[in-house]
Design an enzyme around this catalytic site. Structure first.
Site, mmCIF file in Angstrom:
data_model
loop_
_atom_site.group_PDB
_atom_site.id
_atom_site.type_symbol
_atom_site.label_atom_id
_atom_site.label_comp_id
_atom_site.label_asym_id
_atom_site.label_seq_id
_atom_site.Cartn_x
_atom_site.Cartn_y
_atom_site.Cartn_z
ATOM 1 N N GLU A 28 -59.803 -67.127 -80.215
ATOM 2 C CA GLU A 28 -59.244 -65.625 -79.454
ATOM 3 C C GLU A 28 -59.057 -66.008 -77.983
ATOM 4 O OE1 GLU A 28 -57.223 -63.876 -80.334
ATOM 5 O OE2 GLU A 28 -57.727 -64.857 -82.869
ATOM 6 N N CYS A 181 -39.713 -62.601 -85.618
ATOM 7 C CA CYS A 181 -39.599 -61.791 -85.251
ATOM 8 C C CYS A 181 -39.293 -62.306 -83.557
ATOM 9 C CB CYS A 181 -40.467 -60.685 -85.404
ATOM 10 S SG CYS A 181 -40.083 -59.238 -84.286
ATOM 11 N N CYS A 188 -33.062 -62.660 -87.773
ATOM 12 C CA CYS A 188 -33.643 -61.373 -89.468
ATOM 13 C C CYS A 188 -33.167 -61.705 -90.244
ATOM 14 C CB CYS A 188 -32.963 -60.478 -88.309
ATOM 15 S SG CYS A 188 -33.225 -59.653 -86.477
ATOM 16 N N CYS A 191 -36.272 -62.588 -92.003
ATOM 17 C CA CYS A 191 -37.493 -61.646 -92.090
ATOM 18 C C CYS A 191 -37.652 -61.022 -93.499
ATOM 19 C CB CYS A 191 -36.875 -60.716 -91.050
ATOM 20 S SG CYS A 191 -38.372 -59.278 -90.903
ATOM 21 N N CYS A 197 -36.460 -52.574 -91.157
ATOM 22 C CA CYS A 197 -36.067 -52.060 -90.085
ATOM 23 C C CYS A 197 -35.307 -52.040 -89.386
ATOM 24 C CB CYS A 197 -36.199 -54.304 -88.992
ATOM 25 S SG CYS A 197 -36.317 -54.149 -87.016
#
Length: 335
Positions: A28, A181, A188, A191, A197
């Site tokens: 991270e 995205c 799209c 997606c 959306c």
DNA sequence: AATACGGGGTC
DNA sequence: GACCCAGTATT
């Protein structure tokens, strides 16, 4: 989202482990403002050298630096190293969001990721992927870096993040942002949440997230001082102060015009030659670095080392092994 | 609220 | 060249 993740998400990244919060933590930190592909070049090597939080805590900074050199944002490594010592002193990893956030280098999003991906508990993240996915899905207007929009996105993310399969959702929304995205050419049609959306419905996907117009990055000039010990072939290198640019890394002395004049006067030196200028661009400024080569005699070695704080004579390989920034590799490449 | 802090991927 | 990336800390 979860069904899409099961079929199309990323499942084989080396830090995707359920039983090792330390591994998740290191990843991270490395992944802050840094793409997965870049981190893959560093992660395994770092984990091999520092396999546990104890090994990292026991190491000195000079042992850690070479494993972060070239990755950038070196405060991350200093904070990680310091936080490892905090964790060992506390006798174990935090178990709460606030506990993680109390550690150096861990903010709200990384703490959320550690609760979720590291401990398999409830956690919410807000990285570049989540910002982009949510601001498109809800067609959120306003500068996505501004306080009110960030607050709105956190509110939305918290509301949408499920308690069941929390870690899978966390990974899913990042994977969606990274592979579908995307910033430039979003896919799209593939997606899983395209139907609802708002940006997609309005055919305005690329309008989000909205950003303020960036201002021009300033330019600065400086000189790179190349002092060669003719007997050993070594150059004088400096460990930079832990705060600030390239903190804690080894670097050839860099000074600006007035300091160059003072330096030349102090040692009665003039640059014997200058190598081609190196242009190095950072996020916040562009540096034009002119390497100046000086011919010195052995009687001056001691005085020069005294003049440049935290300096020592090293051959190039020694310096590289200690960890130097990419710009210094550019300079070396020309010599 | 603005700025400091790296370097590389990608178009 | 411009923008972006699994952001945080400091000013």
């Amino acid at each position: 989202m979860l069904d899409w993740f099961d079929q199309h998400g990323r499942h084989d990244l080396p830090w995707q482990v359920r039983d090792n919060p330390y591994k998740v933590w290191v990843s991270e930190i490395m992944l802050q403002q840094t793409q997965v592909k870049t981190v893959l070049n560093y992660f395994d090597r770092f984990m091999q050298r520092f396999p546990t939080v104890e090994t990292l805590a026991q190491a000195s900074w000079d042992e850690v630096a070479p494993y972060w050199a070239g990755l950038g944002y070196y405060a991350r490594a200093r904070n990680l190293h310091k936080a490892a010592q905090q964790v060992v002193a506390q006798g174990g990893f935090p178990t709460t969001l606030d506990g993680w956030m109390a550690l150096s280098g861990i903010g709200r999003s990384t703490a959320g990721a550690l609760m979720s991906l590291g401990l398999q508990q409830y956690g919410v993240i807000m990285d570049g992927n989540v910002k982009r996915v949510l601001s498109r899905h809800q067609a959120i207007a306003g500068d996505s870096m501004s306080t009110p929009v960030i607050a709105q996105l956190w509110q939305l993310a918290t509301q949408l993040t499920p308690k069941q399969r929390n870690a899978d959702y966390t990974q899913a929304i990042m994977d969606l942002g990274a592979t579908i995205c995307t910033s430039k050419k979003p896919l799209c049609l593939y997606c899983p949440v395209g139907e609802d959306c708002k940006a997609y419905q309005q055919n305005r996907v690329l309008d989000f997230p909205q950003k303020k117009v960036a201002k021009a990055t300033p330019e600065k000039q400086a000189f790179v001082i190349i002092l060669e010990n003719s007997e050993t072939g070594q150059w004088l290198w400096q460990q930079r102060p832990s705060e600030g640019l390239w903190g804690g890394l080894y670097c050839l002395p860099i000074i600006e015009q007035p300091e160059l004049a003072a330096f030349e006067a102090r040692f009665s030196l003039t640059a014997a030659s200058s190598m081609p200028m190196v242009k190095h661009s950072f996020t916040h400024f562009t540096w034009f670095l002119t390497p100046q080569v000086f011919e010195i005699n052995t009687a001056q070695l001691e005085g020069l080392q005294q003049y440049f704080v935290a300096s020592q004579w090293l051959d190039k390989q020694q310096a590289v092994d200690k960890g130097i920034p990419k710009a210094m590799l550019k300079v070396l490449g020309q010599s």
